[in-house]
Design an enzyme around this catalytic site. Structure first.
Site, PDB file in Angstrom:
ATOM      1  N   ARG A 175       0.842  -1.200   0.000  1.00 47.44           N
ATOM      2  CA  ARG A 175       0.000   0.000   0.000  1.00 47.44           C
ATOM      3  C   ARG A 175       0.880   1.252   0.000  1.00 47.44           C
ATOM      4  NH1 ARG A 175      -4.586   0.048   4.395  1.00 47.44           N
ATOM      5  NH2 ARG A 175      -5.302   1.763   3.077  1.00 47.44           N
ATOM      6  N   CYS A 233      -1.190   5.774   9.211  1.00 48.04           N
ATOM      7  CA  CYS A 233      -1.532   4.492   8.593  1.00 48.04           C
ATOM      8  C   CYS A 233      -2.679   4.762   7.629  1.00 48.04           C
ATOM      9  CB  CYS A 233      -1.893   3.451   9.652  1.00 48.04           C
ATOM     10  SG  CYS A 233      -3.283   3.936  10.715  1.00 48.04           S
TER      11      CYS A 233
END
Length: 278
Positions: A175, A233
Site C-alpha cells: 500500500r 496508517c
C-alpha cells in the site's frame, strides 16, 4: 511506565487488592463487530468498548476514524468505569491495533495509567487465563478528559514533519508503494514518509518484539533519541500500534489521526509511489 503488560503480570494484578479496570476493545477492519465475541467470552470484569462508536467519530473528510467528539468519548469511558485514580488495561483479540487506539486516546486525554495487554486475548488464553460470559455491573467513572497530553498531527503538520524528522507509514508495504489500494481512492504515500509496516513490531506469536529488537528496528528506519517522529496508517488505528511500540522503547511519537484516508480524500495533496520516500 511500560505501556505494555504481559498476561502473567496481569494475572498477578487481578489477584491483588486493587485490580485494574479492563477494557475489551475487540475490533476488525470491515467487521464482524466485536461485541458478540465479547459476549461469548472475555476476561473477568472486562467491559466492552466499541472502536467505531466510542473511539472514533463518523467517517468523513477527516478520515475513516477521526477523533471522536470529546463529550462522546468521555461519556463512553465513564460508562465503562474509567476514573483518573484507577489503572486501566486494554486488550483486543490479539492484533493489538484496537487496544493501541484505546490506549492512545486515553493517554492523549490525560489518563495517567493505561497499558495494553501484550498479545491480547490470545496471550491470555495461552497462559490458560480464565474467561467468563458474565457482563459486569460497573460503577460510573469520573474520568474528565484533558486533551493534548501527547502530540497529534494534522495533514500539514505530517507533511512538514516528513521533511524535518521521520514520518513512519505503518501500512503494509504494497500500500505504501502504491501497488494496491483496497480502501482509499489513491495509492501511494505521503512524500518523505518511510515505510514501516506495523506487522514488523511483533513476533510470530503476536507478542511485541523484545525492546532491544524494537529499538534496532526503529534505528534502522532513521529514528534516534534526537529524532522528531510521527506515524500514520490508513485511518489512525494501526498507527497507534506503532506509537505504542515506539513508546515501549522510550521514543515519543505524534499520531496523524486522519492518516492516508484523510490525506488521499482531498485529491489535491501530493502523492509519492514506489519503495523510496520520494
Amino acid at each position: 511506565m511500560n505501556p505494555l503488560i504481559t498476561a502473567s503480570e496481569l494475572m498477578d494484578e487481578m489477584a491483588g487488592d486493587r485490580p485494574p479496570l479492563l477494557l475489551d476493545v475487540r475490533w476488525q477492519l470491515g467487521g464482524p463487530p466485536g461485541q458478540p465475541e465479547y459476549e461469548a467470552g472475555h476476561l473477568p470484569g472486562a467491559v466492552y468498548v466499541d472502536l467505531d462508536s466510542d473511539l472514533a467519530g463518523p467517517a468523513g473528510p477527516a478520515g475513516r476514524h477521526p477523533l471522536p467528539e470529546l463529550s462522546v468519548f468521555a461519556a463512553a469511558m465513564r460508562r465503562a468505569g474509567v476514573g483518573r485514580d484507577r489503572r486501566v488495561v486494554v486488550y483486543d483479540g490479539g492484533q493489538g491495533w484496537a487496544a493501541a487506539r484505546a490506549w492512545w486516546l486515553l493517554r492523549w486525554t490525560g489518563h495517567p495509567s493505561v497499558r495494553v495487554l501484550d498479545g491480547g486475548l490470545s496471550a491470555w488464553k495461552a497462559r490458560e487465563g480464565a474467561l467468563t460470559t458474565d457482563v459486569p455491573a460497573v460503577a460510573e467513572g469520573d474520568f474528565a478528559p484533558e486533551p493534548g497530553a501527547v502530540p497529534v498531527l494534522e495533514a500539514d503538520g505530517a507533511a512538514a514533519l516528513a521533511r524535518r524528522g521521520v514520518l513512519l507509514d505503518a501500512r503494509a508495504g504494497e500500500r505504501y508503494r502504491g501497488e494496491v489500494e483496497p480502501i482509499d481512492p489513491v495509492g501511494g504515500h505521503i512524500p518523505g514518509a518511510v515505510s514501516a509496516p506495523t506487522a514488523g513490531n511483533v513476533a510470530d506469536d503476536g507478542l511485541f518484539l523484545p525492546p532491544e529488537r524494537l529499538a534496532e528496528r526503529f534505528a534502522g528506519l532513521g529514528v534516534t533519541e534526537a529524532t522528531e517522529v510521527g506515524v500514520y496508517c490508513g485511518s489512525g488505528v494501526s498507527a497507534a500500534h506503532q506509537v505504542l511500540a515506539l513508546a515501549s522503547v522510550g521514543v515519543p511519537a505524534a499520531l496523524y489521526v486522519g492518516s492516508w484516508s484523510e490525506w488521499s480524500a482531498s485529491g489535491d495533496r501530493p502523492v509519492a509511489t514506489g519503495p523510496q520516500p520520494g
